[in-house]
Design an enzyme around this catalytic site. Structure first.
Site, PDB file in Angstrom:
ATOM      1  N   MET A   1      14.657  60.137  67.489  1.00  0.00           N
ATOM      2  CA  MET A   1      15.226  58.989  68.191  1.00  0.00           C
ATOM      3  C   MET A   1      16.732  59.057  68.054  1.00  0.00           C
ATOM      4  O   MET A   1      17.274  58.947  66.943  1.00  0.00           O
ATOM      5  CB  MET A   1      14.669  57.682  67.614  1.00  0.00           C
ATOM      6  CG  MET A   1      13.184  57.479  67.922  1.00  0.00           C
ATOM      7  SD  MET A   1      12.474  56.027  67.101  1.00  0.00           S
ATOM      8  CE  MET A   1      12.183  56.713  65.442  1.00  0.00           C
TER       9      MET A   1
ATOM     10  N   GLU B   1       4.851  52.783  71.585  1.00  0.00           N
ATOM     11  CA  GLU B   1       4.368  51.409  71.338  1.00  0.00           C
ATOM     12  C   GLU B   1       3.310  51.345  70.245  1.00  0.00           C
ATOM     13  O   GLU B   1       2.360  50.569  70.317  1.00  0.00           O
ATOM     14  CB  GLU B   1       3.833  50.800  72.640  1.00  0.00           C
ATOM     15  CG  GLU B   1       3.945  49.297  72.749  1.00  0.00           C
ATOM     16  CD  GLU B   1       5.392  48.778  72.669  1.00  0.00           C
ATOM     17  OE1 GLU B   1       5.550  47.616  72.249  1.00  0.00           O
ATOM     18  OE2 GLU B   1       6.336  49.526  73.004  1.00  0.00           O
TER      19      GLU B   1
ATOM     20  N   GLY C   1       7.343  56.293  66.152  1.00  0.00           N
ATOM     21  CA  GLY C   1       8.760  56.123  66.399  1.00  0.00           C
ATOM     22  C   GLY C   1       9.315  54.849  65.801  1.00  0.00           C
ATOM     23  O   GLY C   1       9.402  54.711  64.581  1.00  0.00           O
TER      24      GLY C   1
ATOM     25  N   CYS D   1      13.958  61.890  77.297  1.00  0.00           N
ATOM     26  CA  CYS D   1      15.037  60.935  77.077  1.00  0.00           C
ATOM     27  C   CYS D   1      15.337  60.147  78.350  1.00  0.00           C
ATOM     28  O   CYS D   1      15.613  60.735  79.400  1.00  0.00           O
ATOM     29  CB  CYS D   1      16.307  61.650  76.611  1.00  0.00           C
ATOM     30  SG  CYS D   1      17.676  60.507  76.322  1.00  0.00           S
TER      31      CYS D   1
END
Length: 341
Positions: free
Chosen positions: A28, A225, A247, A123
């Protein structure tokens, strides 16, 4: 080793990597930098469920072969066998649209010790997409094929090459073309963030659409998610894959990886829950990490603390008390005080 031996070595490596369900820490940009990777992988290891590997923030490839110091900046772990202090391997992620340049930089990364190369087609940042990088290439599957296959040819045969994608750019109409490009490119596995670029990070993630890639003969890793163990299980069911990349949920709750695999902790001394007081030492270590100056560290810490407020009540209280504080020592003092609140 000759070519066939290298190929067999790579196949053996991939088989070993995916024998059990894989759990990865996501790349990230501006978040899972080397310091954050060190902290989160150490917590996971301490909880008894280390990450199988993590992936670096993307290294942008534009006009030339990057010098070694750029790779070392993004992956100081290359100085230590491409592993964090807790032993988690780190793969190198590259982003760009020029197949030959991507191949040359991938080969050089391997010379520096990269154990695997990941290619970023996911991205969603406007600045990246406007320079023809990241998810915008999902509208050009033929270019995706050119990049992956060029990288595959350029790196040593025994080094795995993977790709990370979204379901599409503006919509999912090109999923079949994307799947075909991946299938013929020589990629060793695929990670899929279950949203399009247009959908960004807005809930929900469309885990069921990952099944459109189940026909591939390579492992598929689901992402997007996943904030709780329940969501992780739903994702694996809907995506029809046991493999997950964690993430933002892993930053908000650093014990998420252990919660996801809590069944592994039966009859074990390890706990799957990281209490706030147990997280204090890790936050202080973060604040004492290497950076150009304290202003940078404090800013980065506040970014993390803001995310921790979604996972810890104590973090919200601390945030209200220090959100305007700029002095690192004062923040550390407030951290210690927060234990009793």
């Amino acid at each position: 080793m000759n070519h066939n031996q290298q190929l067999q070595a790579r196949q053996n490596t991939i088989h070993q990597l995916f024998t059990d369900p894989v759990r990865l820490l996501a790349p990230m940009e501006g978040l899972t930098d080397p310091l954050m990777r060190q902290i989160l992988t150490q917590i996971a290891a301490d909880l008894g469920r280390p990450y199988d590997w993590s992936v670096s923030e993307f290294i942008r490839v534009t006009q030339h072969l990057l010098p070694a110091h750029v790779f070392y900046k993004y992956l100081p772990e290359l100085h230590h066998g491409a592993k964090t202090a807790s032993g988690t391997p780190i793969h190198v992620q590259l982003l760009g649209s020029d197949a030959q340049l991507m191949a040359e930089n991938a080969a050089y990364a391997c010379e520096l010790g990269a154990p695997a190369i990941d290619i970023n087609f996911g991205c969603p940042a406007k600045t990246v997409n406007s320079h023809r990088g990241g998810s915008v290439l999902l509208d050009e599957p033929e270019v995706m094929y050119d990049i992956i296959s060029a990288v595959r040819r350029a790196v040593p045969t025994d080094v795995p090459v993977s790709a990370k994608i979204r379901l599409g750019y503006t919509d999912t109409s090109r999923m079949d073309d994307i799947r075909a490009a991946i299938a013929s490119s020589g990629a060793d596995w695929l990670t899929i963030h279950a949203r399009t670029k247009t959908q960004g990070y807005k809930p929900p993630a469309y885990w069921d659409k990952i099944q459109n890639f189940s026909a591939l003969s390579i492992p598929v890793i689901a992402n997007g998610e996943i904030w709780t163990a329940e969501q992780a299980k739903d994702c694996m069911t809907q995506a029809a894959t046991p493999h997950l990349m964690l993430g933002r949920g892993a930053v908000t709750r650093p014990d998420l990886i252990a919660q996801v695999d809590s069944d592994r902790h039966k009859n074990s001394e390890n706990t799957t829950t990281l209490l706030w007081q147990d997280l204090i030492a890790h936050q202080i270590k973060f604040l004492e990490g290497a950076a150009k100056n304290d202003v940078v560290l404090v800013g980065r810490y506040k970014q993390w603390l803001g995310m921790l407020t979604k996972g810890y009540r104590e973090a919200q209280t601390l945030w209200e008390g220090i959100k305007r504080e700029k002095n690192k020592a004062a923040i550390i003092s407030a951290l210690y005080t927060s234990v009793g609140e």
